[in-house]
Design an enzyme around this catalytic site. Structure first.
Site, PDB file in Angstrom:
ATOM      1  CE1 TYR A   6      -2.310   4.543   7.861  1.00 53.65           C
ATOM      2  CE2 TYR A   6      -2.153   6.914   7.536  1.00 53.65           C
ATOM      3  CZ  TYR A   6      -2.252   5.820   8.382  1.00 53.65           C
ATOM      4  OH  TYR A   6      -2.294   6.009   9.738  1.00 53.65           O
TER       5      TYR A   6
ATOM      6  N   GLY B 291      -2.717   4.855  -3.807  1.00 52.23           N
ATOM      7  CA  GLY B 291      -2.816   3.680  -4.659  1.00 52.23           C
ATOM      8  C   GLY B 291      -1.923   3.658  -5.880  1.00 52.23           C
TER       9      GLY B 291
ATOM     10  CE1 TYR C  27       0.108   2.035   4.231  1.00 46.97           C
ATOM     11  CE2 TYR C  27       0.754  -0.251   4.571  1.00 46.97           C
ATOM     12  CZ  TYR C  27       0.698   1.059   5.019  1.00 46.97           C
ATOM     13  OH  TYR C  27       1.222   1.403   6.235  1.00 46.97           O
ATOM     14  CB  CYS C  28       1.417   4.035  -1.757  1.00 42.73           C
ATOM     15  SG  CYS C  28       0.143   4.192  -3.013  1.00 42.73           S
ATOM     16  CE  LYS C  29      -1.362  12.003   0.663  1.00 43.09           C
ATOM     17  NZ  LYS C  29      -1.993  11.991   1.958  1.00 43.09           N
TER      18      LYS C  29
END
Length: 116
Positions: free
Chosen positions: A110, A85, A81-83
């Site tokens: 996130y 996508g 995951y990231c901020k």
């Protein structure tokens, strides 16, 4: 006839390529970390402002990003995951190309996890 053979071979090749899976990050639970590794691909500064428990931070922008992944078994389930996508989708694609067999991109990032 040549086109049929070509299309058949193309189809078989595409079926044999690894493809990452995805699921909404809002469906992710800590139980998932019992069967896999959670990787946060945001920067260390983003990670420091908040992250999912038990997440391993490997910065997508690091020049040695792929090298840092070498400590993870290619048979391990990896949740990425990231901020929002974008980076996690790129990371999942890279992991697939490196031979990792079970990569799951947590869509929404996130921000979506925090707002659920």
């Amino acid at each position: 006839m040549r086109n049929t053979i070509f299309l058949s071979l193309l189809f078989l090749f595409s079926m044999g390529c690894a493809q990452s899976k995805s699921k909404p990050i809002t469906e992710f639970s800590q139980n998932d970390t019992k069967t896999g590794i959670l990787v946060d691909v945001r920067t260390p500064e983003e990670y420091a402002t908040g992250h999912i428990d038990n997440a391993l931070n490997i910065n997508w922008y690091d020049s040695d990003f792929a090298k840092q992944l070498e400590s993870i078994s290619k048979d391990e389930t990896i949740y990425v995951y990231c901020k929002k996508g974008g980076r996690s989708a790129k990371a999942a694609h890279l992991l697939d190309s490196l031979g990792y067999k079970n990569v799951i991109d947590l869509e929404g990032g996130y921000d979506a996890y925090r707002n659920r």
